[in-house]
Design a protein around this motif. Structure first.
Motif, PDB file in Angstrom:
ATOM      1  N   ASN A   1       0.611  -0.995  -0.189  1.00 30.03           N
ATOM      2  CA  ASN A   1      -0.250   0.048   0.202  1.00 30.03           C
ATOM      3  C   ASN A   1       1.279   1.195   0.223  1.00 30.03           C
ATOM      4  OD1 ASN A   1      -1.996  -0.895   0.181  1.00 30.03           O
ATOM      5  ND2 ASN A   1      -2.223  -1.265   2.395  1.00 30.03           N
TER       6      ASN A   1
ATOM      7  N   GLY B   1       4.692   1.264  -6.294  1.00 26.24           N
ATOM      8  CA  GLY B   1       3.588   2.248  -7.635  1.00 26.24           C
ATOM      9  C   GLY B   1       4.159   3.436  -6.698  1.00 26.24           C
ATOM     10  N   ASP B   2       2.802   4.572  -6.644  1.00 25.66           N
ATOM     11  CA  ASP B   2       2.555   6.171  -6.602  1.00 25.66           C
ATOM     12  C   ASP B   2       2.674   5.937  -4.891  1.00 25.66           C
ATOM     13  OD1 ASP B   2       2.792   6.382  -9.017  1.00 25.66           O
ATOM     14  OD2 ASP B   2       0.365   7.288  -9.059  1.00 25.66           O
ATOM     15  N   GLY B   3       3.054   4.856  -4.399  1.00 23.46           N
ATOM     16  CA  GLY B   3       2.589   4.750  -2.643  1.00 23.46           C
ATOM     17  C   GLY B   3       1.584   5.366  -1.929  1.00 23.46           C
TER      18      GLY B   3
ATOM     19  N   HIS C   1       0.077   8.820  -2.346  1.00 23.80           N
ATOM     20  CA  HIS C   1      -0.449   8.979  -2.957  1.00 23.80           C
ATOM     21  C   HIS C   1      -2.051   8.320  -3.925  1.00 23.80           C
ATOM     22  CE1 HIS C   1       1.664  12.573  -2.351  1.00 23.80           C
ATOM     23  NE2 HIS C   1       2.778  11.801  -2.121  1.00 23.80           N
ATOM     24  N   ALA C   2      -1.473   7.161  -3.828  1.00 25.65           N
ATOM     25  CA  ALA C   2      -2.248   5.921  -5.026  1.00 25.65           C
ATOM     26  C   ALA C   2      -2.966   5.643  -4.323  1.00 25.65           C
ATOM     27  CB  ALA C   2      -1.325   4.838  -5.667  1.00 25.65           C
TER      28      ALA C   2
ATOM     29  N   ASP D   1      -6.874   5.227  -2.876  1.00 25.15           N
ATOM     30  CA  ASP D   1      -7.864   6.155  -2.600  1.00 25.15           C
ATOM     31  C   ASP D   1      -9.145   4.863  -2.259  1.00 25.15           C
ATOM     32  OD1 ASP D   1      -7.648   5.962  -4.900  1.00 25.15           O
ATOM     33  OD2 ASP D   1      -7.904   7.831  -5.684  1.00 25.15           O
TER      34      ASP D   1
ATOM     35  N   PHE E   1      -8.185   2.292  -5.041  1.00 23.28           N
ATOM     36  CA  PHE E   1      -6.929   1.463  -5.249  1.00 23.28           C
ATOM     37  C   PHE E   1      -7.577   0.157  -4.442  1.00 23.28           C
ATOM     38  CE2 PHE E   1      -4.050   0.321  -2.275  1.00 23.28           C
ATOM     39  CZ  PHE E   1      -2.653  -0.071  -3.181  1.00 23.28           C
TER      40      PHE E   1
ATOM     41  N   SER F   1     -13.505   8.150 -11.752  1.00 20.92           N
ATOM     42  CA  SER F   1     -11.849   8.935 -11.746  1.00 20.92           C
ATOM     43  C   SER F   1     -11.644   7.557 -13.116  1.00 20.92           C
ATOM     44  CB  SER F   1     -11.185   8.234 -10.893  1.00 20.92           C
ATOM     45  OG  SER F   1     -10.854   6.425 -10.114  1.00 20.92           O
TER      46      SER F   1
ATOM     47  N   THR G   1      -9.725   4.805 -13.298  1.00 19.09           N
ATOM     48  CA  THR G   1      -9.101   3.549 -12.854  1.00 19.09           C
ATOM     49  C   THR G   1     -11.243   2.984 -12.340  1.00 19.09           C
ATOM     50  OG1 THR G   1      -7.719   4.226 -11.856  1.00 19.09           O
ATOM     51  CG2 THR G   1      -8.422   2.198 -10.275  1.00 19.09           C
TER      52      THR G   1
END
Length: 149
Positions: free
Chosen positions: A47, A51-53, A55-56, A58, A61, A141, A143
């Motif tokens: 988590n 990836g974007d750590g 900040h990803a 939400d 995710f 979004s 995603t």
């Protein structure tokens, strides 16, 4: 010279026949503790580092993770082990410090029922999670559009 008082025993019941539940509870705490370390650090690594750590993270995710049975079972196993581990620890504290037998029984039952309820509720949430409930493509979004179509 002052003598040290004898330690108080929570209750002195005669030794019963059958399985030694205290031994199995003690063993469970050690084994589940080791498993929880692996599960929790794996959870945190995926988590927060991949990836974007952070900040990803939400709703999308989480919805994406819960589309795969692997992550569902990972989180359910973490939930079950943590709740049973915590409830067993609380049961041990109650057994050590509550001297009245009736009160001890009520508290141990309350801990067990609360843990069972939370395990049931958490398991239902993980396996019945529907990210597309109330989905609106105009405000979603990329995603979420990919997940819900």
């Amino acid at each position: 010279m002052t003598a040290i008082a004898e330690p108080r025993a929570p209750h002195s019941a005669p030794r019963r026949r059958g399985p030694n539940l205290e031994k199995w509870g003690w063993l469970y705490m050690r084994i589940s503790g080791l498993a929880l370390v692996v599960l929790i650090f794996g959870h945190l690594f995926v988590n927060l580092m991949v990836g974007d750590g952070i900040h990803a993270i939400d709703f999308a995710f989480v919805a994406g993770k819960y589309t795969t049975p692997f992550w569902q079972w990972w989180d359910v196993l973490m939930l079950w082990l943590a709740l049973i581990h915590g409830a067993n620890g609380m049961r041990t504290i109650v057994n050590d410090y509550v001297t009245h037998g009736g009160t001890r029984r009520v508290l141990v039952w309350a801990i067990g029922l609360a843990a069972a309820f939370l395990i049931l509720l958490g398991t239902l949430v993980v396996f019945t999670f529907d990210p597309c409930l109330g989905f609106d493509a105009s405000t979603a979004s990329e995603t979420m559009i990919e997940i819900c179509g």
